[in-house]
Design a protein around this motif. Structure first.
Motif, PDB file in Angstrom:
ATOM      1  N   SER A 139       0.831  -1.207   0.000  1.00 61.18           N
ATOM      2  CA  SER A 139       0.000   0.000   0.000  1.00 61.18           C
ATOM      3  C   SER A 139       0.865   1.256   0.000  1.00 61.18           C
ATOM      4  CB  SER A 139      -0.915   0.028   1.225  1.00 61.18           C
ATOM      5  OG  SER A 139      -1.760  -1.090   1.217  1.00 61.18           O
ATOM      6  N   VAL A 140       1.980   1.210   0.730  1.00 59.39           N
ATOM      7  CA  VAL A 140       2.883   2.365   0.756  1.00 59.39           C
ATOM      8  C   VAL A 140       3.540   2.525  -0.620  1.00 59.39           C
ATOM      9  CG1 VAL A 140       4.869   3.432   1.891  1.00 59.39           C
ATOM     10  CG2 VAL A 140       3.270   2.042   3.224  1.00 59.39           C
ATOM     11  N   TYR A 141       3.937   1.389  -1.221  1.00 58.78           N
ATOM     12  CA  TYR A 141       4.479   1.451  -2.588  1.00 58.78           C
ATOM     13  C   TYR A 141       3.440   2.029  -3.547  1.00 58.78           C
ATOM     14  CZ  TYR A 141       8.946  -0.964  -2.038  1.00 58.78           C
ATOM     15  OH  TYR A 141      10.242  -1.282  -1.718  1.00 58.78           O
ATOM     16  N   ASP A 142       2.187   1.584  -3.420  1.00 62.55           N
ATOM     17  CA  ASP A 142       1.120   2.111  -4.280  1.00 62.55           C
ATOM     18  C   ASP A 142       0.948   3.611  -4.076  1.00 62.55           C
ATOM     19  OD1 ASP A 142       0.699  -0.403  -5.281  1.00 62.55           O
ATOM     20  OD2 ASP A 142      -1.139  -0.788  -4.126  1.00 62.55           O
ATOM     21  N   TYR A 143       1.058   4.047  -2.811  1.00 60.84           N
ATOM     22  CA  TYR A 143       0.943   5.472  -2.510  1.00 60.84           C
ATOM     23  C   TYR A 143       2.066   6.254  -3.194  1.00 60.84           C
ATOM     24  CZ  TYR A 143       1.338   9.808   0.136  1.00 60.84           C
ATOM     25  OH  TYR A 143       1.457  11.129   0.482  1.00 60.84           O
ATOM     26  N   VAL A 144       3.309   5.753  -3.066  1.00 62.22           N
ATOM     27  CA  VAL A 144       4.455   6.425  -3.700  1.00 62.22           C
ATOM     28  C   VAL A 144       4.261   6.454  -5.213  1.00 62.22           C
ATOM     29  CG1 VAL A 144       6.941   6.255  -4.132  1.00 62.22           C
ATOM     30  CG2 VAL A 144       6.047   5.899  -1.821  1.00 62.22           C
ATOM     31  N   ASP A 145       3.824   5.337  -5.788  1.00 59.65           N
ATOM     32  CA  ASP A 145       3.604   5.287  -7.240  1.00 59.65           C
ATOM     33  C   ASP A 145       2.497   6.242  -7.672  1.00 59.65           C
ATOM     34  OD1 ASP A 145       5.570   3.363  -7.489  1.00 59.65           O
ATOM     35  OD2 ASP A 145       4.160   1.672  -7.513  1.00 59.65           O
ATOM     36  N   SER A 146       1.450   6.366  -6.846  1.00 59.71           N
ATOM     37  CA  SER A 146       0.310   7.214  -7.223  1.00 59.71           C
ATOM     38  C   SER A 146       0.666   8.697  -7.224  1.00 59.71           C
ATOM     39  CB  SER A 146      -0.873   6.966  -6.281  1.00 59.71           C
ATOM     40  OG  SER A 146      -0.613   7.520  -5.009  1.00 59.71           O
ATOM     41  N   LEU A 147       1.737   9.073  -6.518  1.00 60.05           N
ATOM     42  CA  LEU A 147       2.130  10.478  -6.459  1.00 60.05           C
ATOM     43  C   LEU A 147       2.763  10.949  -7.761  1.00 60.05           C
ATOM     44  CD1 LEU A 147       3.650  10.529  -2.870  1.00 60.05           C
ATOM     45  CD2 LEU A 147       1.440  11.439  -3.597  1.00 60.05           C
ATOM     46  N   GLY A 148       3.409  10.035  -8.468  1.00 55.32           N
ATOM     47  CA  GLY A 148       4.040  10.408  -9.739  1.00 55.32           C
ATOM     48  C   GLY A 148       5.298  11.256  -9.557  1.00 55.32           C
ATOM     49  N   CYS A 149       5.909  11.174  -8.393  1.00 53.32           N
ATOM     50  CA  CYS A 149       7.115  11.963  -8.125  1.00 53.32           C
ATOM     51  C   CYS A 149       8.372  11.312  -8.687  1.00 53.32           C
ATOM     52  CB  CYS A 149       7.295  12.162  -6.621  1.00 53.32           C
ATOM     53  SG  CYS A 149       5.980  13.136  -5.877  1.00 53.32           S
ATOM     54  N   LEU A 150       8.296  10.026  -8.988  1.00 55.98           N
ATOM     55  CA  LEU A 150       9.469   9.300  -9.476  1.00 55.98           C
ATOM     56  C   LEU A 150       9.304   8.962 -10.950  1.00 55.98           C
ATOM     57  CD1 LEU A 150       9.960   6.768  -6.554  1.00 55.98           C
ATOM     58  CD2 LEU A 150      11.319   8.780  -7.027  1.00 55.98           C
ATOM     59  N   GLU A 151      10.388   9.083 -11.671  1.00 51.47           N
ATOM     60  CA  GLU A 151      10.387   8.707 -13.085  1.00 51.47           C
ATOM     61  C   GLU A 151      10.786   7.250 -13.259  1.00 51.47           C
ATOM     62  OE1 GLU A 151       9.410  10.581 -15.714  1.00 51.47           O
ATOM     63  OE2 GLU A 151       8.769  12.026 -14.212  1.00 51.47           O
ATOM     64  N   VAL A 152      11.295   6.634 -12.193  1.00 51.71           N
ATOM     65  CA  VAL A 152      11.751   5.244 -12.270  1.00 51.71           C
ATOM     66  C   VAL A 152      10.747   4.336 -11.572  1.00 51.71           C
ATOM     67  CG1 VAL A 152      14.183   5.863 -12.408  1.00 51.71           C
ATOM     68  CG2 VAL A 152      13.147   5.485 -10.188  1.00 51.71           C
ATOM     69  N   GLU A 153      10.806   3.066 -11.944  1.00 54.39           N
ATOM     70  CA  GLU A 153       9.906   2.097 -11.322  1.00 54.39           C
ATOM     71  C   GLU A 153      10.654   1.186 -10.363  1.00 54.39           C
ATOM     72  OE1 GLU A 153       7.888   0.082 -14.474  1.00 54.39           O
ATOM     73  OE2 GLU A 153       7.122   1.944 -15.322  1.00 54.39           O
ATOM     74  N   ASP A 154      11.975   1.196 -10.439  1.00 52.67           N
ATOM     75  CA  ASP A 154      12.784   0.308  -9.620  1.00 52.67           C
ATOM     76  C   ASP A 154      13.360   1.092  -8.443  1.00 52.67           C
ATOM     77  OD1 ASP A 154      14.013  -2.010  -8.829  1.00 52.67           O
ATOM     78  OD2 ASP A 154      15.738  -1.763 -10.151  1.00 52.67           O
ATOM     79  N   TYR A 155      12.716   0.955  -7.297  1.00 59.42           N
ATOM     80  CA  TYR A 155      13.167   1.639  -6.087  1.00 59.42           C
ATOM     81  C   TYR A 155      12.784   0.793  -4.885  1.00 59.42           C
ATOM     82  CZ  TYR A 155       8.284   3.019  -5.571  1.00 59.42           C
ATOM     83  OH  TYR A 155       6.929   3.004  -5.439  1.00 59.42           O
TER      84      TYR A 155
END
Length: 191
Positions: A139-155
């Motif tokens: 859920s935290v990963y989904d939250y980070v992904d939903s923000l769109g602050c990162l251009e990468v997917e591997d973190y």
């Protein structure tokens, strides 16, 4: 006999001289005509060579222009294709962000079973959200992904003290099981 020959010679001399002059004039005219013909052929060959060179140069320029146009079209098509692919990729990312934001649901109110999570990005930006303590690290990963602050997917999400990396292998753990309840501060670490 000698006298006769001299007499014949004297009588025919103007005719012979005239015949010699005619023959000489004909030879001169023929030589002049041959020289003129040779000069004409040389000039014609030069003109033909010049015309052939001009045509070859024109064909080369046309061929280069056609090649340049073809290259420009190919570059334009490649650019359009890349732009279209980038737009499709961005649209897909936006859809995924939207789906992940929707899957999170509404942020819960503060309470004993709610975990406060602060996420710090490599850019220095900070985002904070509350989750139910039973929510998974996914859920935290989904939250980070939903923000769109990162251009990468591997973190990875990492806690500072004690240093624990909550990688993709720990995503099924609940926040409480992972030791992140009642509050946690996580860093985004690019892989």
């Amino acid at each position: 006999m000698l006298t006769m020959l001299q007499k014949v010679l004297e009588e025919s001399s103007p005719v012979l001289v005239a015949a010699r002059l005619d023959a000489e004039e004909r030879r001169n005219n023929m030589r002049l005509r041959e020289e003129q013909d040779a000069a004409y052929r040389a000039a014609l060959e030069t003109d033909q060579a010049r015309e052939r060179q001009r045509r070859e140069e024109q064909e080369r320029l046309e061929r280069e222009a056609a090649e340049a146009e073809q290259k420009r079209k190919e570059e334009e098509e490649a650019h359009e294709r890349a732009a279209r692919e980038a737009a499709e990729k961005e649209a897909a990312r936006a859809r995924i962000r939207e789906q992940k934001a929707l899957s999170l649901g509404d942020e819960p109110e503060k309470g004993p079973s709610v975990t406060q999570v602060l996420v710090r990005f490599p850019t220095g930006e900070r985002k904070e959200r509350r989750f139910h303590s039973t929510a998974t690290i996914q859920s935290v990963y989904d939250y980070v992904d939903s923000l769109g602050c990162l251009e990468v997917e591997d973190y990875s999400l990492v806690s500072n003290f004690p240093r624990v990396t909550y990688g993709r292998d720990k995503q099924s753990l609940s926040l409480k099981e992972a030791g992140l309840h009642p509050q946690a501060s996580l860093f985004v670490e690019l892989n």
